[in-house]
Design a protein around this motif. Sequence first.
Motif, PDB file in Angstrom:
ATOM      1  N   ALA A  30       0.584  -1.664   0.111  1.00  0.00           N
ATOM      2  CA  ALA A  30      -0.115  -0.062   0.130  1.00  0.00           C
ATOM      3  C   ALA A  30       0.832   1.312   0.567  1.00  0.00           C
ATOM      4  O   ALA A  30       1.321   1.850  -0.396  1.00  0.00           O
ATOM      5  N   LYS A  31       1.628   1.392   1.093  1.00  0.00           N
ATOM      6  CA  LYS A  31       2.856   2.686   1.105  1.00  0.00           C
ATOM      7  C   LYS A  31       3.490   2.661  -0.769  1.00  0.00           C
ATOM      8  O   LYS A  31       3.650   3.958  -1.031  1.00  0.00           O
ATOM      9  N   ALA A  32       3.924   1.611  -1.090  1.00  0.00           N
ATOM     10  CA  ALA A  32       5.095   2.123  -2.068  1.00  0.00           C
ATOM     11  C   ALA A  32       4.137   2.014  -3.301  1.00  0.00           C
ATOM     12  O   ALA A  32       3.914   2.931  -4.306  1.00  0.00           O
ATOM     13  N   GLN A  33       2.709   1.375  -3.401  1.00  0.00           N
ATOM     14  CA  GLN A  33       1.307   2.594  -4.270  1.00  0.00           C
ATOM     15  C   GLN A  33       1.593   3.806  -4.266  1.00  0.00           C
ATOM     16  O   GLN A  33       1.260   4.234  -5.243  1.00  0.00           O
ATOM     17  N   LEU A  34       1.977   4.259  -2.716  1.00  0.00           N
ATOM     18  CA  LEU A  34       0.780   5.572  -2.183  1.00  0.00           C
ATOM     19  C   LEU A  34       2.651   6.221  -2.595  1.00  0.00           C
ATOM     20  O   LEU A  34       1.719   7.859  -3.590  1.00  0.00           O
ATOM     21  N   ALA A  35       3.411   5.978  -2.742  1.00  0.00           N
ATOM     22  CA  ALA A  35       4.740   6.786  -3.540  1.00  0.00           C
ATOM     23  C   ALA A  35       4.609   6.746  -5.206  1.00  0.00           C
ATOM     24  O   ALA A  35       4.411   8.182  -5.510  1.00  0.00           O
ATOM     25  N   ARG A  36       4.202   5.787  -5.634  1.00  0.00           N
ATOM     26  CA  ARG A  36       4.055   5.935  -7.454  1.00  0.00           C
ATOM     27  C   ARG A  36       2.858   6.870  -7.832  1.00  0.00           C
ATOM     28  O   ARG A  36       2.793   7.884  -8.471  1.00  0.00           O
ATOM     29  N   VAL A  37       1.546   6.648  -6.442  1.00  0.00           N
ATOM     30  CA  VAL A  37       0.518   7.947  -6.867  1.00  0.00           C
ATOM     31  C   VAL A  37       0.809   8.975  -7.318  1.00  0.00           C
ATOM     32  O   VAL A  37       0.627  10.173  -7.381  1.00  0.00           O
ATOM     33  N   GLU A  38       1.916   9.043  -5.844  1.00  0.00           N
ATOM     34  CA  GLU A  38       2.576  10.298  -5.594  1.00  0.00           C
ATOM     35  C   GLU A  38       3.734  11.233  -6.503  1.00  0.00           C
ATOM     36  O   GLU A  38       2.897  12.126  -6.962  1.00  0.00           O
ATOM     37  N   THR A  39       4.077  10.708  -6.736  1.00  0.00           N
ATOM     38  CA  THR A  39       4.790  11.380  -8.183  1.00  0.00           C
ATOM     39  C   THR A  39       4.065  11.718  -8.936  1.00  0.00           C
ATOM     40  O   THR A  39       4.274  12.575 -10.265  1.00  0.00           O
ATOM     41  N   PHE A  40       3.303  10.383  -9.820  1.00  0.00           N
ATOM     42  CA  PHE A  40       2.164  11.070 -10.702  1.00  0.00           C
ATOM     43  C   PHE A  40       1.646  11.969 -10.643  1.00  0.00           C
ATOM     44  O   PHE A  40       0.978  12.881 -11.617  1.00  0.00           O
ATOM     45  N   ALA A  41       0.735  12.505  -9.217  1.00  0.00           N
ATOM     46  CA  ALA A  41       0.306  13.273  -8.568  1.00  0.00           C
ATOM     47  C   ALA A  41       1.009  14.955  -8.818  1.00  0.00           C
ATOM     48  O   ALA A  41       0.366  16.011  -9.771  1.00  0.00           O
ATOM     49  N   TYR A  42       1.971  14.986  -8.118  1.00  0.00           N
ATOM     50  CA  TYR A  42       2.886  16.130  -8.536  1.00  0.00           C
ATOM     51  C   TYR A  42       2.805  16.008  -9.924  1.00  0.00           C
ATOM     52  O   TYR A  42       3.268  17.824 -10.421  1.00  0.00           O
ATOM     53  N   LYS A  43       3.762  15.725 -11.387  1.00  0.00           N
ATOM     54  CA  LYS A  43       3.270  15.936 -12.039  1.00  0.00           C
ATOM     55  C   LYS A  43       1.664  16.544 -12.771  1.00  0.00           C
ATOM     56  O   LYS A  43       1.833  17.056 -13.636  1.00  0.00           O
ATOM     57  N   VAL A  44       0.207  15.598 -12.427  1.00  0.00           N
ATOM     58  CA  VAL A  44      -0.290  16.450 -12.574  1.00  0.00           C
ATOM     59  C   VAL A  44      -1.114  17.347 -12.359  1.00  0.00           C
ATOM     60  O   VAL A  44      -1.650  18.555 -12.858  1.00  0.00           O
ATOM     61  N   GLN A  45      -0.657  17.557 -10.772  1.00  0.00           N
ATOM     62  CA  GLN A  45      -1.368  19.226 -10.002  1.00  0.00           C
ATOM     63  C   GLN A  45      -2.607  18.837  -9.659  1.00  0.00           C
ATOM     64  O   GLN A  45      -3.250  20.138 -10.672  1.00  0.00           O
ATOM     65  N   SER A  46      -3.455  18.430  -9.599  1.00  0.00           N
ATOM     66  CA  SER A  46      -4.528  18.275  -9.138  1.00  0.00           C
ATOM     67  C   SER A  46      -5.213  18.424  -8.109  1.00  0.00           C
ATOM     68  O   SER A  46      -5.182  17.733  -7.156  1.00  0.00           O
ATOM     69  N   PRO A  47      -5.079  19.239  -7.608  1.00  0.00           N
ATOM     70  CA  PRO A  47      -5.527  19.426  -6.338  1.00  0.00           C
ATOM     71  C   PRO A  47      -6.857  18.469  -5.673  1.00  0.00           C
ATOM     72  O   PRO A  47      -6.601  17.637  -4.104  1.00  0.00           O
ATOM     73  N   ALA A  48      -7.839  17.750  -6.687  1.00  0.00           N
ATOM     74  CA  ALA A  48      -9.074  16.557  -6.940  1.00  0.00           C
ATOM     75  C   ALA A  48      -8.232  14.861  -5.867  1.00  0.00           C
ATOM     76  O   ALA A  48      -7.890  14.182  -4.953  1.00  0.00           O
ATOM     77  N   LEU A  49      -6.627  14.853  -6.887  1.00  0.00           N
ATOM     78  CA  LEU A  49      -6.184  13.862  -7.149  1.00  0.00           C
ATOM     79  C   LEU A  49      -5.489  14.127  -5.250  1.00  0.00           C
ATOM     80  O   LEU A  49      -4.824  12.418  -5.010  1.00  0.00           O
ATOM     81  N   PHE A  50      -4.721  15.096  -4.692  1.00  0.00           N
ATOM     82  CA  PHE A  50      -4.253  15.613  -3.704  1.00  0.00           C
ATOM     83  C   PHE A  50      -5.084  15.433  -2.667  1.00  0.00           C
ATOM     84  O   PHE A  50      -4.764  14.600  -1.609  1.00  0.00           O
ATOM     85  N   HIS A  51      -6.482  15.301  -2.485  1.00  0.00           N
ATOM     86  CA  HIS A  51      -6.912  15.289  -1.941  1.00  0.00           C
ATOM     87  C   HIS A  51      -6.835  13.479  -1.695  1.00  0.00           C
ATOM     88  O   HIS A  51      -7.076  13.027  -0.532  1.00  0.00           O
ATOM     89  N   LYS A  52      -7.777  12.935  -2.736  1.00  0.00           N
ATOM     90  CA  LYS A  52      -8.169  11.556  -2.924  1.00  0.00           C
ATOM     91  C   LYS A  52      -5.885  10.715  -1.875  1.00  0.00           C
ATOM     92  O   LYS A  52      -6.389   9.776  -1.084  1.00  0.00           O
ATOM     93  N   LEU A  53      -4.812  11.111  -2.403  1.00  0.00           N
ATOM     94  CA  LEU A  53      -4.072  10.740  -2.109  1.00  0.00           C
ATOM     95  C   LEU A  53      -3.874  10.806  -1.028  1.00  0.00           C
ATOM     96  O   LEU A  53      -3.552   9.960  -0.239  1.00  0.00           O
ATOM     97  N   TYR A  54      -4.092  12.021   0.193  1.00  0.00           N
ATOM     98  CA  TYR A  54      -3.745  12.276   1.234  1.00  0.00           C
ATOM     99  C   TYR A  54      -4.875  11.219   2.392  1.00  0.00           C
ATOM    100  O   TYR A  54      -4.175  11.147   3.640  1.00  0.00           O
ATOM    101  N   LEU A  55      -6.002  11.527   2.150  1.00  0.00           N
ATOM    102  CA  LEU A  55      -6.637  10.192   2.631  1.00  0.00           C
ATOM    103  C   LEU A  55      -6.496   9.079   2.340  1.00  0.00           C
ATOM    104  O   LEU A  55      -6.438   8.429   3.391  1.00  0.00           O
ATOM    105  N   GLY A  56      -5.936   8.434   1.939  1.00  0.00           N
ATOM    106  CA  GLY A  56      -5.073   7.555   1.510  1.00  0.00           C
ATOM    107  C   GLY A  56      -3.685   7.209   2.264  1.00  0.00           C
ATOM    108  O   GLY A  56      -3.725   6.218   3.080  1.00  0.00           O
ATOM    109  N   TYR A  57      -2.975   8.278   2.360  1.00  0.00           N
ATOM    110  CA  TYR A  57      -1.702   7.787   3.315  1.00  0.00           C
ATOM    111  C   TYR A  57      -2.720   8.150   4.894  1.00  0.00           C
ATOM    112  O   TYR A  57      -2.340   7.788   5.906  1.00  0.00           O
ATOM    113  N   GLY A  58      -3.550   9.040   5.100  1.00  0.00           N
ATOM    114  CA  GLY A  58      -4.529   9.105   6.108  1.00  0.00           C
ATOM    115  C   GLY A  58      -4.897   7.483   6.551  1.00  0.00           C
ATOM    116  O   GLY A  58      -4.734   7.239   8.130  1.00  0.00           O
TER     117      GLY A  58
END
Length: 672
Positions: free
Chosen positions: A234-262
């Motif tokens: 789960a942590k490795a998958q979150l790190a992969r999506v985090e790299t992708f999210a910084y490329k996309v720069q989508s607030p909605a995606l960051f919201h869901k990403l940090y919910l996953g980390y939480g």
Amino acid sequence: MAVTCSRWFFLTIILSSFLPGYPVPAQTPYLDSLKHELTDAKTSSAHRIDVLVELGDNLRNSSHRTAGDYYLEAYQLAKQIKDAYRQGEAMGGVGVIHYYQGEFDTAMYYLDLADSLYALSGSQVAKESAVSNKANIGNVEVARGNYVAATRYYLAAIQTMERSRADNKWEVLGTLYGALATVYSDLKQPDKTLEYDLKAVDASLKQKKNPELTGFVELYVVDDYLGLNDFPKAKAQLARVETFAYKVQSPALFHKLYLGYGRLYQKTRHFPEAIASFKKAASYARETGDVFNQMNAFRCLGLVYRDAQDYPKSVATLEVALRLSRELGNRRLETGIIGQLGDIERLQQHFKAAAEYYHRYIRLSDSLNAGETSRKINEIENRYQSKQRADSILVLQRNSQLQQLALRKKEHQVIFSLSSAFLLLLVGVLLYRNLRGKHRLLKQSEELQNRRIQELETERKLVAAQSLMKGQEQERSRLAKDLHDGVGGLLSGMKLSLSTMSGNQFLSEENARAVDNIIGQLDNSINELRRVSHNMMPEALIKYGLKEALENYCERIDHSGQLSVRLQTYGLERRMEQDTEIVLYRIIQELLTNVIKHAEAKEVLIQLVREADKISLTVEDDGKGFDIHSALEKKGAGLQNIQARAGYLDGILDIRTSPGEGTSVTIEGTVK
């Protein structure tokens, strides 16, 4: 539905963002531009409806009442111009608003209505919008606990999109696979959940227009690993999506990403990291202006404070979530959060505060469950009031009956007299109708008899024509044989004798030339005799069958230069009865003779097809054509011969022509 940090909160937002016809988060400049279009007098009715629906789509996450007003105005306009597709768009939007508010029965009513309107429209855009509508119906069924029905709607939407050529096909399929995975997640079937999430990832990777969707679907896999307590993956998958999210720069995606980390940190009991992650999720939700996401982030944050035993912060944070749930108008969410607040106050041994929350929880739960009860009570009350009105009417009727009894006694005498007169009149009418019916039956019987006589006469004429035709063919065959064997033989003998004489040395040169000239004339006579004999009864037809006889006949005409003839046959390898073959040969012979004599055609096509016991003949030419009505009135011998022979085949003759348009003759008959 229980209030948990489940995937359904995220799925609702994703469906709202990526399915056909659904909005991106609202932005004030964009909304202002849409409102300006509504004030433009030149805006057409259809475009005005589209603008109203777009406004509703962009506002329904943040302002339910305003969005609903826009949808209803759009529906009324679409109804006026009888546009079923746009009516469906408006009703679907109203259904989603009621879903957000937790009013699932009402939501289902409007979504079902939208589905019917899309089907009534039948346009391609309506079919694509129906996919998102079916997905929303599935969401409602899940909220009501009807997982089987929800799965059916999701699968129907998936089947439609798998056949679709829409530009957003893979976006929608990725979202729908994710929705189906979420059903299995709620049913505690992790293997099926992971299977459909992987399908969602595969579909989303095939599209490039919405990179956010790929990130959302990848985060579903994080949920699966968390559900299986596989925290490293789960942590490795979150790190992969985090790299992708910084490329996309989508607030909605960051919201869901940090919910996953939480959630990861909450499950591994790293509470400070979980609190920081949920705070980031709430910050990104505020940036998008999405009230639903803000409520969800604060609710999850409040539950982490509870797990960390920081009860005051837990209560304060859940109170924020409670206020946002009221703003959304979702009473089910509000009820769940109030229940959780009561639990936390009880853990602090604040029994009075806990009791107050529990009382509020019970009142709200009762009010939610009272809707159906209220409807039933209203129905019973309406029935009772209807019964009272009926009883009042009955009392008045009884009072009036007493007043009418006296009048009825006087009326009885009049009624009796009128009834007697009416009965006499009725008897007279019945007698008249009886006589008239007998006359009609007698007339119908005479008509049937005359029709039968006509049918017998027609049948007699047909039999006579067929007998005559058969006799003609027999006479043709006899004459052809006599000419070929008798007269042909005599002429051939004379030619042989003269040929012997021409070699006699005692003949003078002049006499020898005369003999050679006579031999040449005999050759011409023999050839003409053979041609006439062949036309009367082709030898190839008797020996080898219809196909070869027609090929020889058409080839002779084609070589003569009079007409270009193309012959196409099918199914003639097996021979038919000789009479049938002769009839078909004569029909084609008659038709080609007419083309040569009258049509002034350059080309003619003959198609003869046999299938089982059916035969089809078509002869088409590019000639000058003729007036078919005039030809039928004249009843020429050629046309009568063709009709008689078609009758022998139990066939239907169809002639299509007009002056200057060529001629097509078709006969459909039966092989005997």
